[in-house]
Scaffold this active site. Sequence first.
Site, PDB file in Angstrom:
ATOM      1  N   ARG A 147       0.865  -1.180   0.000  1.00  0.00           N
ATOM      2  CA  ARG A 147       0.000   0.000   0.000  1.00  0.00           C
ATOM      3  C   ARG A 147       0.899   1.228   0.000  1.00  0.00           C
ATOM      4  NH1 ARG A 147      -3.671   2.046   5.063  1.00  0.00           N
ATOM      5  NH2 ARG A 147      -1.678   2.963   5.642  1.00  0.00           N
ATOM      6  N   TYR A 159      -2.426  11.797   7.395  1.00  0.00           N
ATOM      7  CA  TYR A 159      -2.543  10.612   8.234  1.00  0.00           C
ATOM      8  C   TYR A 159      -1.704   9.439   7.726  1.00  0.00           C
ATOM      9  CZ  TYR A 159      -4.209   6.638  10.759  1.00  0.00           C
ATOM     10  OH  TYR A 159      -4.248   5.506  11.528  1.00  0.00           O
ATOM     11  N   ASP A 212      -5.014   4.015  -0.020  1.00  0.00           N
ATOM     12  CA  ASP A 212      -6.120   4.245   0.908  1.00  0.00           C
ATOM     13  C   ASP A 212      -6.463   5.735   0.932  1.00  0.00           C
ATOM     14  OD1 ASP A 212      -7.886   4.269   3.043  1.00  0.00           O
ATOM     15  OD2 ASP A 212      -6.639   3.016   4.342  1.00  0.00           O
ATOM     16  N   HIS A 214      -8.893   6.980   2.798  1.00  0.00           N
ATOM     17  CA  HIS A 214      -9.391   7.300   4.144  1.00  0.00           C
ATOM     18  C   HIS A 214     -10.686   8.111   4.159  1.00  0.00           C
ATOM     19  CE1 HIS A 214      -6.430   5.406   6.607  1.00  0.00           C
ATOM     20  NE2 HIS A 214      -5.428   5.976   5.976  1.00  0.00           N
ATOM     21  N   GLU A 238      -8.912   2.274  -1.798  1.00  0.00           N
ATOM     22  CA  GLU A 238      -9.646   1.920  -0.570  1.00  0.00           C
ATOM     23  C   GLU A 238     -10.352   3.129   0.026  1.00  0.00           C
ATOM     24  OE1 GLU A 238      -7.063   0.213   2.373  1.00  0.00           O
ATOM     25  OE2 GLU A 238      -8.463   0.656   3.993  1.00  0.00           O
ATOM     26  N   GLU A 264     -13.615  -1.104   6.529  1.00  0.00           N
ATOM     27  CA  GLU A 264     -12.949  -1.309   7.816  1.00  0.00           C
ATOM     28  C   GLU A 264     -13.726  -0.699   8.977  1.00  0.00           C
ATOM     29  OE1 GLU A 264      -9.240   0.649   6.749  1.00  0.00           O
ATOM     30  OE2 GLU A 264      -9.644   2.201   8.220  1.00  0.00           O
ATOM     31  N   ARG A 285     -13.713  -5.169   3.547  1.00  0.00           N
ATOM     32  CA  ARG A 285     -12.516  -4.897   4.340  1.00  0.00           C
ATOM     33  C   ARG A 285     -12.686  -5.089   5.841  1.00  0.00           C
ATOM     34  NH1 ARG A 285      -8.089  -4.201   4.458  1.00  0.00           N
ATOM     35  NH2 ARG A 285      -7.695  -2.081   5.108  1.00  0.00           N
ATOM     36  N   GLU A 341      -4.403  -7.538   4.875  1.00  0.00           N
ATOM     37  CA  GLU A 341      -3.510  -6.447   5.295  1.00  0.00           C
ATOM     38  C   GLU A 341      -2.698  -6.922   6.497  1.00  0.00           C
ATOM     39  OE1 GLU A 341      -5.534  -3.079   6.987  1.00  0.00           O
ATOM     40  OE2 GLU A 341      -3.899  -1.717   6.456  1.00  0.00           O
ATOM     41  N   TRP A 404     -11.669  12.034   8.146  1.00  0.00           N
ATOM     42  CA  TRP A 404     -10.239  11.705   8.134  1.00  0.00           C
ATOM     43  C   TRP A 404     -10.041  10.400   7.407  1.00  0.00           C
ATOM     44  CZ3 TRP A 404      -7.688   7.505   9.724  1.00  0.00           C
ATOM     45  CH2 TRP A 404      -8.240   6.704  10.744  1.00  0.00           C
TER      46      TRP A 404
HETATM   47  C1  GCO Z   1      -5.925   0.676   7.207  1.00  0.00           C
HETATM   48  C2  GCO Z   1      -6.572   1.678   8.063  1.00  0.00           C
HETATM   49  C3  GCO Z   1      -5.823   2.096   9.288  1.00  0.00           C
HETATM   50  C4  GCO Z   1      -6.819   2.812  10.205  1.00  0.00           C
HETATM   51  C5  GCO Z   1      -6.644   2.465  11.632  1.00  0.00           C
HETATM   52  C6  GCO Z   1      -7.691   3.112  12.508  1.00  0.00           C
HETATM   53  O1  GCO Z   1      -6.338   0.563   6.067  1.00  0.00           O
HETATM   54  O2  GCO Z   1      -5.051  -0.002   7.709  1.00  0.00           O
HETATM   55  O3  GCO Z   1      -7.134   2.731   7.350  1.00  0.00           O
HETATM   56  O4  GCO Z   1      -4.713   2.871   8.951  1.00  0.00           O
HETATM   57  O5  GCO Z   1      -6.727   4.166  10.035  1.00  0.00           O
HETATM   58  O6  GCO Z   1      -6.711   1.088  11.752  1.00  0.00           O
HETATM   59  O7  GCO Z   1      -7.686   2.553  13.771  1.00  0.00           O
HETATM   60 MG    MG Z   2      -7.884   1.782   5.528  1.00  0.00          MG
END
Ligand code: GCO
Ligand code: MG
Length: 404
Positions: A147, A159, A212, A214, A238, A264, A285, A341, A404
């Site tokens: 990634r 982030y 990602d 986010h 993602e 996620e 995810r 992951e 975020w």
């Molecule tokens: C990922 C996630 C993490 C999250 C984190 C939040 O794809 O691994 O986006 O980076 O931000 O797990 O607790």
């Molecule tokens: Mg993620």
Amino acid sequence: MKIVDAKVVVTSPGRNFVTLKLTTDDGLTGLGDATLNGRELAVVSYLTDHVAPLLLGLDPHRIEDTWQYLYRGAYWRRGPVTMAATAAVDVALWDIKAKAAGLPLYQLLGGASRDRVRTYGHANGRDIPELLDSVRAQLDEGYQAVRIQSGVPGLKAVYGVHSTDDSGSAVLHQQARPLVEDWDTDAYLRHIPAVFDAVRSEFGAELPLLHDAHHRLTPVQAGRLGKDLEPYRPFWLEDCTPAENQEALRLVRADTTTPLAIGEVFNTVYDYQTLITEQLIDYVRSAVTHFGGVTPLRKLFDFAAQYQIKSAIHGPEDISPVGMAAAVHLDLAVHNFGIQEYSGHTALTNEVFRHAYTFTDGHLHPGEAPGIGVELDEEMAAAHPYEAAYLPVNRLQDGTVHDW
Ligand code: GCO
Ligand code: MG
């Protein structure tokens, strides 16, 4: 067999983890991960105050019934706190059942569908040269899919990029308030195609590259990014939008053939209903830890399989080795496995949670220990008590809070 003890262990060997330990009258123990990053103690209370007393005296073999009892019986369904607590119970019960059978958990899930579990690692850089070094480091560690996340010119803190330690893991913000990061979607959309271009030029066409977003984009912005990345053939994009609005993905899908991965932060199958039945995404995810456990996640994967959608279990460092072990057993067993992951854990975390799963040449294997194959060293855990910590928050340059 009866459950005679239900104990919640909170430990911070570098970051906070919440673990449920169930013990039976036969002396068998089972572990479940209940870590909810930045909101850990809410799950601790849910478990100790409201769930543990209900478990005493129950037959640990009745996994499905116990899951339904906690899900339907609470009246208040769904939500990350409820589902993380429920997941911990579910995984601990699977651990006990598999230990009682003398088998590794994957054998109870239908046995292995593959020899090993392909993973992807995390490469992060404040700028493109730093990112290229990070990709190289991931390849040196054996990863065969990566990634890629990069800082954006003009932004101070993005982030997962600025806040990394030497291992590339996101640093925990152990402070009273969340760190504030900044964001500018236009600057990001201009920069990311150049990032993919640089990584492709350096590492060639074959390396699977993931990215990602986010949850930060609107559907139209996500469609634009997906289209701009098509020449670089990403493995996936993602969390392109905050996908609680599932219909929004129709717009993204209409604009791009870049594969999409989402989920996620989801915690039940209802979060995915439109996304799956309309084939708006390619990978689901969710983590075992945040989706209510192995029991519902297996059902989600079977549902997704009917639509050629694959699994891609969330596995950052805030999923404990207990949650990771459960994931790897499921990955080995389900037919529609996509990718796992895996960013690994610190050496100290691996000592607190000794685990049978192994990582070789970018692939995980759950090992052959009965159960999920994780032992918690409670003395070491106690030596590293909880520390208040938050995920960062994100603000636009005029100060507005952004996804975020
Ligand atoms: C990922 C996630 C993490 C999250 C984190 C939040 O794809 O691994 O986006 O980076 O931000 O797990 O607790
Ligand atoms: Mg993620």
